[in-house]
Design an enzyme around this catalytic site. Structure first.
Site, PDB file in Angstrom:
ATOM      1  N   ASP A  27       1.377  -1.047  -0.290  1.00 18.21           N
ATOM      2  CA  ASP A  27      -0.150  -0.111   0.472  1.00 18.21           C
ATOM      3  C   ASP A  27       1.202   1.249  -0.003  1.00 18.21           C
ATOM      4  O   ASP A  27       0.409   2.235   0.335  1.00 18.21           O
ATOM      5  CB  ASP A  27      -0.978  -0.509   1.272  1.00 18.21           C
ATOM      6  CG  ASP A  27      -1.538  -0.720   1.138  1.00 18.21           C
ATOM      7  OD1 ASP A  27      -1.858  -2.153   0.010  1.00 18.21           O
ATOM      8  OD2 ASP A  27      -2.052  -1.908   2.488  1.00 18.21           O
ATOM      9  N   HIS A  55      -4.772  -2.128  -5.706  1.00 19.61           N
ATOM     10  CA  HIS A  55      -3.702  -0.757  -6.244  1.00 19.61           C
ATOM     11  C   HIS A  55      -4.338   0.535  -6.786  1.00 19.61           C
ATOM     12  O   HIS A  55      -5.915   0.606  -7.307  1.00 19.61           O
ATOM     13  CB  HIS A  55      -3.136  -1.336  -7.694  1.00 19.61           C
ATOM     14  CG  HIS A  55      -2.006  -2.043  -6.478  1.00 19.61           C
ATOM     15  ND1 HIS A  55      -1.451  -3.274  -8.092  1.00 19.61           N
ATOM     16  CD2 HIS A  55      -1.782  -2.768  -5.569  1.00 19.61           C
ATOM     17  CE1 HIS A  55      -0.410  -3.494  -7.131  1.00 19.61           C
ATOM     18  NE2 HIS A  55      -0.598  -3.693  -6.003  1.00 19.61           N
TER      19      HIS A  55
END
Ligand code: GDP
Ligand code: IMO
Ligand code: MG
Length: 499
Positions: A27, A55
């Site tokens: 992340d 994503h």
């Protein structure tokens, strides 16, 4: 083309390929970096992970797309390749494709437009899925639930997408493969073979929780066969396709998933995912030889985060407390007066040196909306961690660094930065870590680094960064020994400085 994009495309001209990998525990903003870079590439190829990844990218008009299995390239209608190193879940793939199409159709952006569908178009879009990629079945996720149940308090805290079993079963030479979807006999055979081996574990799982349903092999096979025609035209030999594309002079961006700390070999084992998330995974996962990968960009998060369990040396607070905080305070994670009041009160405490560890962590969790893009779980947050990044640099050998979320330090007077790990009383040399099971015991050596009072949110020109911000970056660059090419100043598309 904006000045920023022009500068970037000049730099990217020299790269036929570029590998993008995560430097921390996921992340980091790989999606956003890929979105910015892909303008200079023809193809985006994922080489690792699967539906566990999330994503985030935004279309030019600001619509959000979270891609899990499909490379971020779909947002800009680039050719998307899901290579052999990526785990494939058919049901979730179809769901993701529908959701992404919906967003793209809504968007009035000039570039990609709706995906061509039907009407003689051979494929829904230019997506390719490797014929020999591992194929998910419900048994993978049930087996994962069983393994997690046996781990008591040492649970990994997985995303429940069956990732560990997908890799494990493959290495045991028991995996159903994507290409089997096109041959009923092969598919049935491979799923039967898998079930036979997993059956005792699945029965034990049912012993732990009688409400769990174990589907019949025939039903699993039937469901997969029902959906198989929808991806028939996507399946190919992705390695050869990529090889040929390179020979034709096409430019390929290789999209990593997860991160160095979650890599099955070089992360904090066993608290890792199961794929090859580091840069060498690009070669392993695509079947292209190593000489095709001279350049890597490491995406590092200014304040790293972690979900699930496992060591995190620079963590500000406590994992379970931080994750629970997010769950218990949904109001703070929504725009409004409660959030604003909370942020200004906590920032004041931080700047007067009176904030507790919990308050510092909570401030940045809320400010960064640190919630998982795949599971929605709260992310625990840590300080900028130089020794960890030095390790990630050693493992990935990046040419560049993309430092995301630098805007999080706006308005903060100063912040502790981890500059060393002390292990058994000795400072470890750059690039060296203790064994994974001892990483949680290192003593972190911190320095206080001045930040910047100006709000840098949304800045995209390097000259516009305030002097203390530039000094912070130069100091960090000296410690890392790798140029920081990109600096993230916000979630939006344009919020990135090219240095
Ligand atoms: P990935 O898994 O590495 O692609 O990252 P995720 O998409 O899961 O999470 C990154 C989050 O940070 C997303 O919500 C992005 O929109 C956001 N983001 C990315 N870069 C920046 C940045 O520079 N500043 C801020 N404030 N947010 C960013
Ligand atoms: P992206 O690509 C953050 C974590 C899980 C868990 C561990 C193992 O969006 O950065 P798994 O389901 O993979 O077996 O879980 O890895 N994890 C991630 N954390 N970002 C990710 O992906 C992750 N993918 C897996 O939380 O700790
Ligand atoms: Mg993510």
């Amino acid at each position: 083309m904006s000045g920023n994009n022009q500068k970037l495309s000049e730099i990217l001209k020299q790269h036929q390929t570029l590998v993008v990998v995560g430097g921390n525990w996921g992340d980091e903003g790989k999606g956003k970096v890929i979105d910015l870079l892909m303008g200079s590439f023809d193809i985006v190829a994922r080489f690792s992970g699967g539906s566990n990844a999330g994503h985030t990218v935004f279309t030019p008009s600001g619509l959000k797309i979270v891609s899990h299995q499909i490379p971020c390239g779909l947002a800009q209608n680039k050719i998307c390749v899901m290579s052999r190193g990526e785990f494939f879940n058919l049901k979730l793939f179809l769901q993701e494709l529908e959701e992404t199409k919906k967003v793209l159709l809504q968007s009035d952006d000039p570039h990609p437009g709706p995906l061509p569908e039907g009407k003689g178009a051979k494929k829904l879009a230019d997506i390719y899925i490797d014929q020999q990629a591992t194929l998910w079945t419900p048994y993978h996720s049930l087996f994962e639930a069983y393994i997690e149940a046996t781990r008591d308090e040492r649970k990994i805290g997985t995303t429940n997408k069956g990732i560990g079993p997908l890799e494990g079963v493959y290495k045991l030479r028991l995996s159903p493969l994507v290409g089997h979807l096109l041959d009923e006999k092969l598919l049935s055979h491979s799923i039967h073979a898998l079930y036979k081996v997993l059956e005792p574990s699945l029965a034990s799982l049912k012993g732990l929780d009688a409400s769990i349903k174990i589907p019949l092999v025939e039903d699993v096979v039937r469901e997969l066969l029902q959906d198989a025609p929808k991806i028939k035209d996507f399946i190919n030999d992705s390695s050869f396709f990529l090889y040929q594309s390179l020979k034709q002079g096409k430019k390929i961006l290789f999209e990593g998933a997860q991160a160095t700390g979650l890599d099955a070999w070089w992360g904090t084992y066993p608290f890792v995912s199961s794929g090859n998330s580091v840069a060498t995974g690009a070669s392993l996962g695509t079947g292209l030889s190593m000489d095709n990968f001279p350049s890597t960009i490491l995406v590092a998060k200014t304040l790293p985060t972690r979900v699930g369990n496992g060591p995190f040396p620079s963590e500000m607070w406590e994992r379970q407390a931080a994750m629970a905080f997010t769950k218990e305070h949904p109001d703070l994670f929504t725009k409004g007066a409660a959030r604003d009041g909370f942020l200004s009160a906590n920032l004041e405490k931080i700047n007067s040196g009176k904030a507790s560890a919990a308050e510092i962590s909570q401030y940045f969790q809320v400010l960064g909306d640190e919630r998982g893009a795949t599971t929605g779980r709260g992310r625990s947050i840590g300080y900028l961690d130089i020794p960890w990044l030095q390790y990630a640099i050693r493992i990935n050998g990046p040419k560049y660094i993309a430092l995301t979320r630098f805007d999080m330090l706006s308005g903060v007077k100063s912040i502790p930065v981890v500059v060393g790990y002390k292990h058994h009383g000795q400072i470890l040399p750059p690039g060296k870590l203790p064994a994974a099971w001892e990483l949680g015991d290192v003593e972190v050596v911190k320095e206080n680094w001045p930040c910047f009072m100006e709000n840098i949110g949304g800045i995209s020109e390097a000259d516009k960064l305030p002097t203390p911000a530039k000094e912070f970056l130069s100091k960090l660059e000296k410690h890392l020994g790798v140029p920081i090419l990109l600096v993230g100043t916000g979630p939006g598309r344009e919020a990135m400085v090219v240095r």
